[in-house]
Design an enzyme around this catalytic site. Structure first.
Site, PDB file in Angstrom:
ATOM      1  CE  LYS A 261      23.409  17.735   2.092  1.00 33.75           C
ATOM      2  NZ  LYS A 261      24.585  18.423   2.570  1.00 33.75           N
ATOM      3  NE  ARG A 262      15.892  13.606   6.747  1.00 38.42           N
ATOM      4  CZ  ARG A 262      14.738  12.957   6.601  1.00 38.42           C
ATOM      5  NH1 ARG A 262      14.602  11.738   7.063  1.00 38.42           N
ATOM      6  NH2 ARG A 262      13.722  13.531   6.001  1.00 38.42           N
TER       7      ARG A 262
END
Ligand code: GLU
Length: 499
Positions: A261-262
């Protein structure tokens, strides 16, 4: 403790997704839901959504709603869950603490679990020492067999204990997986099952809940393979029938890294709707990630398939074991295919929120505007991959003639003969019947045949006048949609700016 005979008697399979609300939902949750749901639907079973919110440090209050919204948007609907209820409610683990307690007590009673009062400092020192001495890491059982008073005499004591599993040396490390056959995993450590805050850890809660909710197949990501032997032990100790396990291959980026997600916007499930994908294309794509294309006529691969068809055909034997590559280009292509197959009113309805958000259309567009949007939709439908591409193409049709901006690159591309071309067009269009075919015939006659200008150069200035862009939906159809008055006004406007 509830009697295990009280668990629902499954006559059909019961599957579940069990996301943890720790932030924006991960695309992996939808990927799991697609496979769980396909199997449940194929066999007329149920699909349960359970919220695994026992990790209070990582809990995020908006995440649960986002899970409902994104899975709902994808049409991966659940039969039971916190929001819809069901026979095994509550479906939120934080509301089930009373359910877990008696199981923990039973495990302590039977010697399969024990209290541990070690402070986090002591555990850190222990780990450091083990690493330095190259010993296997894992809890050293300092607390095992001791009373609180005995343990309190020793260093690194913490008033509030956790509860740990007492994993025997000969604990089985193999289990049967529906997708992978016999799988071996590392020998479990004395895993914490109840935390000092009174919340169970994932391992205990998942086993108790899957049992109490009558789950027959646990389908989850391969990152949980190493936890499964712990779960198998808990099933055995608690006298529960274990479910079948299926560990899906992990989604990977093109460079084989894990989707994060980063680093990857597409790891966030909320991204797909914002980016202009159709939910049915995303579901198709997620299915295709770990499942072969359908077979069409003559055995040809058919990559576009409905969820219903996918679910009818569903068979664990066909699921990939290797981490599939998350190929966004494939998704874009697939999305374009789905857009092409939309009915015009459906396409207009799906475009509307994007056009409203971009200020092209107002909150409540009138019937005329919607009809116009459908007409434009017919022209742009074969050319789009993402709904977000529509704004640029649609906007020129909804701005007032006087407000149409001519893009710099479009103006710069105009040739010296642009004024004559536009003049000829104005004359040719003066009293033509206002239909694309008639418009085209008149313009071809006047500019291509009459002036001997090649079509590519003949129509460039007209496209720029009408749309303000070098690239637009088909010119003659655009003119028809725009209407005679607007078309002529725009041609005159560009003409006069050219002196
Ligand atoms: N709560 C776990 C997760 O967030 C569920 C794992 C499982 O399906 O057992 O992925």
């Amino acid at each position: 403790m509830s009697d295990s005979s009280a668990a629902p008697e499954p006559t059909a399979p019961r599957l579940r997704v069990a996301p943890s609300p720790t932030g924006d939902p991960h695309v992996g949750t939808a990927y799991m839901a697609v496979f769980n749901l396909a199997f449940a639907r194929k066999h007329g079973g149920q699909f349960v959504l359970r919220i695994e919110d026992t990790d209070r440090a990582r809990f995020n209050a908006t995440s649960e709603q986002q899970l409902y919204d994104t899975l709902g948007w994808l049409g991966l609907t659940w039969d039971e869950g916190p929001d819809v209820g069901g026979p095994c409610a509550p479906y939120r683990q934080s509301e089930r603490l009373d359910t877990y307690r008696p199981y923990v007590e039973a495990l302590i009673e039977s010697g399969h679990a024990y209290y541990c009062w070690c402070s986090s400092e002591r555990l850190a020192q222990m780990r450091e020492k083990q690493q330095k001495l190259k010993l296997p890491t894992g809890y050293d059982r300092l607390c095992h067999g001791k009373t609180k008073e005995e343990r309190a005499q020793l260093e690194g004591f913490n008033e509030d204990p956790v509860v740990r599993m007492y994993v025997p040396d000969d604990a089985p490390t193999h289990f049967e997986d529906v997708i992978r056959g016999t799988v071996s995993a590392p020998r479990p450590d004395d895993q914490v099952i109840l935390k000092a805050d009174g919340f169970p850890t994932y391992h205990l809660a998942v086993v108790v809940d899957d049992h109490e909710m009558g789950i027959t197949h646990v389908v989850r990501g391969e990152e949980w393979i190493s936890s499964t032997p712990k779960h198998v032990l808990l099933y055995e100790w608690l006298g529960f029938e274990p479910p079948k396990f299926a560990h899906m291959p992990l989604l990977r980026n093109e460079n084989k890294s894990k989707i994060s997600k980063r680093k990857n916007p597409w790891a966030r499930l909320t991204w797909f709707e914002e980016a202009g994908y159709l939910p049915e294309a995303v579901v198709n794509f997620l299915g295709l990630l770990a499942y072969p294309p359908a077979k069409g006529e003559g055995g040809a691969d058919v990559e576009k398939f409905s969820f219903e068809a996918f679910s009818e055909d569903f068979d664990w034997a066909k699921v990939n074991k290797v981490g599939p590559i998350f190929d966004l280009k494939k998704l874009d292509w697939l999305n374009g295919q789905y857009i092409r197959d939309l009915e015009l009113d459906d396409l207009a309805a799906r475009l509307l929120p994007f056009l409203q958000q971009d200020g092209v259309l107002g909150e409540e567009p009138g019937r005329e505007d919607l009809a116009k949007l459908e007409a434009i939709g017919e022209q742009i439908r074969p050319r789009m991959q993402l709904l977000t591409e529509a704004t640029d193409l649609v906007k020129p049709f909804f701005v007032a003639d006087a407000d149409l901006e001519i893009a710099d690159d479009a103006r710069a591309a105009l040739k010296d003969n642009a004024p004559e071309v536009i003049d000829a067009a104005l004359t040719a269009l003066a009293d033509v019947t206002w239909e694309a075919a008639e418009i085209e015939a008149a313009l071809r006659g006047a500019i291509v045949d009459g002036m001997g200008i090649k079509p590519r150069l003949a129509f460039g200035p007209l496209r720029t006048a009408v749309s303000g862009r070098k690239v637009s939906p088909p010119l003659f159809e655009s003119m028809e949609i725009l209407g005679r008055e607007s078309t002529l006004a725009r041609l005159r406007s560009l003409r006069s700016s050219l002196g």
